[in-house]
Design a protein around this motif. Structure first.
Motif, short mmCIF file in Angstrom:
data_model
loop_
_atom_site.label_atom_id
_atom_site.label_comp_id
_atom_site.label_asym_id
_atom_site.label_seq_id
_atom_site.Cartn_x
_atom_site.Cartn_y
_atom_site.Cartn_z
N UNK B 191 0.85 -1.19 0.00
CA UNK B 191 0.00 0.00 0.00
C UNK B 191 0.89 1.24 0.00
N UNK B 192 0.26 2.40 -0.27
CA UNK B 192 1.02 3.64 -0.38
C UNK B 192 1.62 4.05 0.96
N UNK B 193 2.67 4.79 0.90
CA UNK B 193 3.15 5.42 2.13
C UNK B 193 2.36 6.73 2.29
N UNK B 194 2.08 7.12 3.53
CA UNK B 194 1.18 8.27 3.75
C UNK B 194 1.59 9.54 3.01
N UNK B 195 2.88 9.76 2.73
CA UNK B 195 3.25 11.01 2.05
C UNK B 195 2.84 11.00 0.58
N UNK B 196 2.39 9.82 0.08
CA UNK B 196 1.91 9.77 -1.31
C UNK B 196 0.40 9.91 -1.39
N UNK B 197 -0.26 10.10 -0.25
CA UNK B 197 -1.73 10.22 -0.27
C UNK B 197 -2.16 11.47 -1.03
N UNK B 198 -3.15 11.29 -1.89
CA UNK B 198 -3.72 12.45 -2.60
C UNK B 198 -5.15 12.75 -2.16
N UNK B 199 -5.85 11.74 -1.67
CA UNK B 199 -7.24 11.94 -1.25
C UNK B 199 -7.37 11.90 0.27
N UNK B 200 -6.71 10.93 0.90
CA UNK B 200 -6.78 10.82 2.36
C UNK B 200 -6.11 12.05 2.97
N UNK B 201 -6.80 12.67 3.91
CA UNK B 201 -6.23 13.84 4.56
C UNK B 201 -6.63 15.15 3.91
N UNK B 202 -7.30 15.06 2.74
CA UNK B 202 -7.77 16.28 2.07
C UNK B 202 -9.27 16.44 2.32
N UNK B 203 -9.73 17.67 2.32
CA UNK B 203 -11.16 17.93 2.44
C UNK B 203 -11.90 17.30 1.26
N UNK B 204 -13.07 16.79 1.55
CA UNK B 204 -13.90 16.23 0.48
C UNK B 204 -15.34 16.56 0.77
N UNK B 205 -16.07 16.90 -0.24
CA UNK B 205 -17.51 17.10 -0.06
C UNK B 205 -18.16 15.76 0.27
N UNK B 206 -19.28 15.81 0.97
CA UNK B 206 -19.99 14.60 1.33
C UNK B 206 -20.59 13.95 0.08
N UNK B 207 -20.42 12.64 -0.05
CA UNK B 207 -20.94 11.97 -1.25
C UNK B 207 -22.47 12.00 -1.30
N UNK B 208 -23.11 12.23 -0.16
CA UNK B 208 -24.57 12.26 -0.12
C UNK B 208 -25.14 13.67 -0.23
N UNK B 209 -24.27 14.66 -0.48
CA UNK B 209 -24.72 16.05 -0.41
C UNK B 209 -25.91 16.33 -1.33
N UNK B 210 -25.83 15.87 -2.57
CA UNK B 210 -26.90 16.19 -3.52
C UNK B 210 -28.22 15.56 -3.08
N UNK B 211 -28.17 14.33 -2.62
CA UNK B 211 -29.41 13.69 -2.14
C UNK B 211 -29.98 14.44 -0.94
N UNK B 212 -29.11 14.95 -0.09
CA UNK B 212 -29.60 15.64 1.11
C UNK B 212 -30.27 16.95 0.73
N UNK B 213 -29.66 17.74 -0.13
CA UNK B 213 -30.26 19.04 -0.44
C UNK B 213 -31.47 18.93 -1.36
N UNK B 214 -31.68 17.76 -1.98
CA UNK B 214 -32.89 17.61 -2.78
C UNK B 214 -33.95 16.80 -2.05
N UNK B 215 -33.69 16.44 -0.79
CA UNK B 215 -34.69 15.73 0.01
C UNK B 215 -34.81 14.25 -0.31
N UNK B 216 -33.84 13.72 -1.07
CA UNK B 216 -33.95 12.31 -1.45
C UNK B 216 -33.25 11.37 -0.48
N UNK B 217 -32.40 11.92 0.40
CA UNK B 217 -31.66 11.06 1.33
C UNK B 217 -32.66 10.38 2.28
N UNK B 218 -32.55 9.07 2.41
CA UNK B 218 -33.46 8.34 3.28
C UNK B 218 -32.81 8.12 4.64
N UNK B 219 -33.31 8.85 5.63
CA UNK B 219 -32.87 8.61 6.99
C UNK B 219 -33.68 7.43 7.55
#
Lengths: 173, 352
Positions: B191-219
């Motif tokens: 596996x990668x060494x942590x200094x090669x991480x490009x996604x882990x440790x970076x801000x990311x938008x929530x994958x469910x954001x669109x469903x939540x703001x359109x009321x489709x997310x099922x709680x």
């Protein structure tokens, strides 16, 4: 399609059921159940528009916020019998029919004002109402939205509303 | 087109191809390391954690842990995507079903840990997810090496592509079918060494954001299995209280009420977690409004118990009474409560 003859002996047309006619997200519906049923349960249990959330059942938390004729209302204490002929907008009706998002919805995504998301449909509706009244809101105006968020998304919600307000100011009416 | 290898002592790596030419890589618990036939039945749901690479380059990642606002669906998907060197905008995250079945003396997980509890989601999944991502990446690299007749060690990957030293590239989607036919790695790939991480440790938008703001997310409250009834419960307000005579005829007469059940007083011999909270009445109805109204119509005269005199107001009174007898510990408690209240007020000011 050919129309069925009016006097077809095999078919008894269903009598028109009396009910409460409402327009929800630009579509017509007729509620034929208990007239005292609050709008919240009509939306959630009958139409399955579950973006309108059940929170306090006390008109306090704002999770069930909807727009009735463009004005902010709490669906949990709004009986259907008061809504004959009214136009209701829920969070499901904010985006355009082609799926393009309302500027507030896009701002919510851009500012990541999400967390668990349970209160966010109500927050969005309250924000639509605010921007309709005050297109250029101050932070105090935004804090006037009394919707509750247990995750504590308030700072990001404030940023999202400011972002959407700036974007909508530049947009043609 | 399948194989099982001992990637670690506890887990088996599974590689499968689908009829549409997708590459599927997942982990499986030893107890369920079944035959290929059994696995192919409901392939995506039985593999966990899993990633599927479609011929068009879309990467579908199965999210195994329940999302309750902690962002686990985003976090776990990005761990796989990181090791895979996936192109994040082309990643789709889908929830996996709950894998639980009757085991020896209680339910057991069939897909591994599927809980939201005590900050255990990422630590429990960390090495599995990285191994799955890295294994899928290695298969794709080997497929590209085979296609080009090149040495796999000269190839690198970036944003959903395998890149050769001379600049030629192949999209993961173009390699998925070939990669699924390759034997899986014999040892867990590096596996990668942590200094090669490009996604882990970076801000990311929530994958469910669109469903939540359109009321489709099922709680949880929004889940609906056709025909299910709505149940609401009225509980005895006193700890240890029992249900007296239940008068439910008015509630039963309400249109839409299906059943009214009583819940007995909790039996202390039943372990916590499965023991009912309190004696009560459950109303089952066709819709929530009817259930709530019927609950209001249920009347029961509960039997008084010693605790029924305890109220929010009586508690401070009894504290003051005991503080006269034992002043020092009670004073400490009062100071602790004052400080807690002050900190809560300060947090509220900071947030609003």
């Amino acid at each position: 399609m050919p129309r069925l003859p009016q006097t077809d002996p095999g078919i008894t047309p269903e009598p028109i059921r009396p009910g409460i006619d409402v327009v929800i997200n630009r579509e017509n519906f007729r509620h034929t159940g208990d007239p005292s049923m609050p709008l919240l349960w009509y939306l959630r249990d009958v139409l399955r528009l579950t973006g309108c959330k059940y929170g306090c059942d006390d008109a306090t938390c704002g999770a069930c916020s909807v727009l009735v004729d463009g004005k902010l209302a709490r669906a949990c204490e709004l009986p259907m019998q008061k809504l004959q002929g009214h136009r209701i907008t829920t969070v499901e009706g904010l985006a355009q029919a082609d799926g393009s998002l309302h500027p507030l919805q896009q701002a919510w995504i851009d500012e990541d004002a999400i967390l668990c998301g349970y209160c966010q449909p109500g927050m969005l509706i309250a924000a639509v109402d605010l921007l309709a009244r005050k297109p250029d809101p101050s932070d105090d105006d935004i804090d006037g939205i009394k919707n509750l968020c247990r995750c504590g998304s308030y700072p990001r919600v404030r940023a999202a509303i400011q972002r959407a307000a700036a974007k909508m100011k530049g947009a043609p009416k | 087109m399948s194989g099982a290898h001992d990637a670690s002592r506890r887990r088996f790596l599974k590689v499968l191809g689908s009829a549409t030419g997708a590459l599927i890589v997942g982990m499986q618990l030893p107890a369920r390391a079944d035959t290929a036939d059994e696995l192919l039945g409901d392939v995506v749901l039985r593999l966990n954690p899993c990633v599927r690479i479609e011929p068009d380059g879309t990467v579908v990642i199965g999210a195994r842990d329940p999302e309750v606002g902690q962002g686990i669906r985003t976090a776990q998907a990005r761990i796989i995507a990181e090791e895979l060197d996936a192109d994040w905008p082309r990643v789709i995250v889908l929830p996996m079903d709950l894998g639980a079945e009757d085991g020896d003396g209680g339910p057991s997980w069939t897909l591994g840990h599927q809980e939201a509890r005590g900050s255990t989601g990422v630590p429990a999944a960390w090495s599995d997810l990285r191994t799955v991502g890295a294994s899928a990446r290695e298969l794709l690299v080997r497929a590209a090496a085979q296609r080009w007749g090149a040495d796999a060690s000269t190839l690198r990957t970036q944003l959903g592509k395998v890149i050769a030293r001379d600049g030629r590239t192949l999209d993961y989607g173009e390699l998925a079918a070939e990669a699924s036919a390759l034997p899986p790695p014999n040892v867990a790939p590096a596996v990668k060494s942590p200094d090669a991480f490009r996604l882990i440790g970076q801000d990311a938008g929530d994958v469910d954001a669109r469903d939540i703001v359109t009321g489709r997310q099922l709680h949880a409250i929004d889940q609906w299995r056709g025909g299910a009834l709505i149940a609401v419960i009225a509980r005895c307000p006193y700890p240890g209280g029992t249900l007296g005579n239940l008068h439910a005829s008015a509630a039963r007469a309400l249109k839409g009420v299906e059943q009214i059940l009583t819940i007995p007083k909790p039996d202390p011999s039943i372990p916590l977690g499965t023991r009912p909270l309190a004696a009560g009445v459950a109303v089952l109805a066709n819709d929530t409004w009817t259930a709530l109204r019927a609950r209001e119509l249920c009347r029961s005269n509960g039997h008084p118990v010693p605790w029924c005199k305890v109220t929010t107001r009586s508690l401070p009174r009894s504290m003051h009474a005991s503080s006269r007898r034992r002043p020092w510990p009670c004073a400490m408690m009062a100071i602790t409560i004052m400080r807690a209240n002050w900190r809560i007020a300060r947090c509220r000011r900071a947030i609003r």
